[in-house]
Design a protein around this motif. Structure first.
Motif, PDB file in Angstrom:
ATOM      1  N   ARG A   1      17.260  -5.869 -38.129  1.00  0.00           N
ATOM      2  CA  ARG A   1      15.955  -6.794 -37.339  1.00  0.00           C
ATOM      3  C   ARG A   1      17.694  -7.162 -37.764  1.00  0.00           C
ATOM      4  O   ARG A   1      18.580  -8.524 -37.036  1.00  0.00           O
TER       5      ARG A   1
ATOM      6  N   LEU B   1       9.747  -2.699 -34.322  1.00  0.00           N
ATOM      7  CA  LEU B   1      10.859  -3.219 -34.512  1.00  0.00           C
ATOM      8  C   LEU B   1      10.232  -4.764 -33.610  1.00  0.00           C
ATOM      9  O   LEU B   1      10.260  -5.642 -33.918  1.00  0.00           O
TER      10      LEU B   1
ATOM     11  N   VAL C   1       9.786  -7.887 -35.166  1.00  0.00           N
ATOM     12  CA  VAL C   1      10.720  -9.127 -35.189  1.00  0.00           C
ATOM     13  C   VAL C   1       9.626 -10.344 -34.977  1.00  0.00           C
ATOM     14  O   VAL C   1       9.025 -10.479 -34.389  1.00  0.00           O
TER      15      VAL C   1
END
Length: 528
Positions: free
Chosen positions: A54, A205, A209
């Motif tokens: 990230r 992700l 996220v």
């Protein structure tokens, strides 16, 4: 010790039928060497919540090829990525401490575990000039990536694709552009993913996220789209978004800036300590200014911790600035007025100060208190302690907050006008910083008038900053002058430097008082 390498490359997605074009006609390329095949295998490590990915950082252990070892790739800056290389060593299950140290501010106290593996069949072609220098490498990669299960019982996800990378070695950007154009004509497309790992971990992700930044924050970050919107709405732009949403977006950007600056310090990049201090000051100002929106019972302890970080880093930054300025000042003096080894003494002091300051900064950023602060800031952004006012329209709240900080600045200036205390103007400088940082957070919502205020305040800060710097350089001149005298050197130049710095401080004070009558109406009009 890690070896640093600057990686400048372009990545392309290609079909299985893609044929690498003939690159012998590229200007400057005298020879296209025979392709060499490599079998590469890399294990990628990250925290369970993918903090490194990230943060646009990759950590891997690669075997095979010409660069086997532990690699830490940092976020790209102006098209280039800094890469840290360490030997393979014996550890294969977990990254060694020396490999993790540069990214400690991201990983913190979480464990770094293997999250993916990549197997690559690489066909490497070198582009060489007439002198035999390798200008660039063209890597044709067939990749099989495996995203390891995030939880027990889940299945691994396997992805396979083909891509081409062009990396500069001794070539320049013009060569890179020409080769990229040739690949494009042959059917290559700019890669959809910034890295192999982000492609493999795409699903994970997406699950971890955070939400996208609100439009106001995107504009503040300087995206092209945001800039276009800013031009269209520059006159009297307002926002009906809740104030809490805008403040959270500002905090998110500032926490990210602190993380980026932290990474600069840990990887020995210039100006890192300064950027950490700036990020801490911005966060402190934001938390203080937006008390109507944020519960201060929860944010005041964070402000105290941020202040402690700034204090711990002050000696490193103040000494760096002071010595750099004095060295420039000495270099500008007529030769006949520099008596004794003044420049040499300053250089020695700078080297010693840099070593001590670097060690002190790293120690401060490795402390349990700092690492806990970073965790707390992430939690703050994830779930900010919003008050009832957070639901009000952002433009109304931002105007009120900005007006309050502007009033605080005016009071500080009034107090300085009636005081002989040197600290009074330093308080003005701190109040001006808070107005500026608050205004910067408000620009995406309130538009051009506030942007103009930010510009004016930058000038004021520079003037008062010059004045404040002399309160560090003057004692330093005295200290180094006494050392020179004790060593039997002529100390006259040190007295001259002290006098020049005193004159610089007095000139800065006069300039501020000359500017203030022009600043005051801008301050008033932009906060209505």
């Amino acid at each position: 010790m890690a070896v640093q390498h600057l990686e400048i490359e372009r990545k392309f997605d290609v079909e299985e039928t893609f044929v690498l074009p003939d690159l012998t006609g590229v200007p400057g390329v005298a020879e296209v060497r025979e392709p060499v095949e490599h079998a590469l295998e890399a294990a990628y490590y990250d925290t369970a919540d993918l903090r490194l990915a990230r943060a646009r950082v990759t950590l891997r252990r690669r075997t095979g090829g010409t660069d086997a070892g532990w690699h830490v790739k940092l976020p790209a800056v102006a098209g280039a990525r800094r890469e840290l290389h360490s030997p393979l060593g014996r550890s294969a299950r977990t990254p060694p401490k020396a490999v993790l140290d540069p990214v400690l501010g991201i990983v913190r106290r979480a464990s770094a575990v293997q999250v993916a593996t990549l197997r690559t069949r690489r066909v490497l072609t070198e582009l060489v000039d007439a002198d035999g220098r390798v200008l660039a490498e063209v890597a044709d990669d067939h990749v099989t990536g495996t995203a390891l299960p995030a939880e027990p019982g889940e299945a691994a996800v396997v992805t396979a694709w083909r891509e081409v990378e062009v990396e500069l070695v001794d070539g320049d950007d013009e060569l890179l552009a020409v080769v990229a154009a040739a690949l494009g004509e042959a059917g290559a497309r700019p890669a959809d993913s910034p890295s192999k790992l982000s492609r493999v971990l795409a699903d994970r992700l997406a699950a971890v996220v955070g939400p996208e930044l609100p439009p106001a924050a995107a504009e503040a970050e300087g995206t092209k789209k945001g800039k276009k919107k800013g031009r269209k709405k520059a006159k009297g732009r307002t926002s009906s978004a809740p104030a809490g949403e805008v403040v959270r977006a500002a905090l998110q950007l500032q926490v990210r800036a602190l993380q980026d600056a932290d990474l600069m310090v840990r990887t020995g990049q210039h100006d890192g300590v300064h950027q950490v201090r700036v990020a801490c000051r911005r966060l402190r100002s934001t938390l203080a200014a937006f008390r109507p929106v944020l519960d201060r019972a929860q944010t005041d302890p964070l402000r105290a911790e941020l202040a402690a970080v700034g204090t711990a880093l002050s000696p490193a930054r103040d000494g760096e600035v002071a010595l750099a300025h004095l060295r420039e000042l000495v270099a500008a003096q007529p030769v006949e007025l520099v008596l004794g080894p003044v420049a040499a003494r300053l250089q020695q002091a700078a080297v010693k100060d840099e070593q001590v300051g670097d060690a002190g900064a790293r120690k401060a950023l490795a402390s349990p208190a700092y690492l806990q602060l970073r965790d707390d800031l992430d939690a703050l952004v994830a779930e900010p302690p919003l008050t009832e006012d957070a639901a009000r329209p952002a433009d109304d709240v931002l105007r009120e907050v900005l007006a309050h900080t502007a009033k605080r600045l005016r009071r500080a200036v009034d107090a300085a006008q009636d005081s002989d205390d040197p600290e009074a103007l330093h308080e003005v400088r701190k109040a001006a910083k808070r107005v500026r940082y608050t205004a910067e957070a408000a620009v995406p919502v309130l538009g051009r008038p506030v942007a103009q205020l930010v510009s004016v305040l930058k000038g004021v800060q520079e003037v008062l900053g010059d004045r404040q710097d002399t309160y560090v350089t003057r004692p330093l001149c005295t200290q180094l002058g006494l050392q020179a005298f004790a060593a039997g050197e002529n100390a006259w130049t040190w007295g001259r430097l002290h006098a020049l710095e005193q004159a610089r401080g007095e000139a800065a004070e006069r300039e501020f008082w000359q500017r203030w009558p022009q600043l005051r109406p801008v301050l008033t009009s932009s906060t209505k």
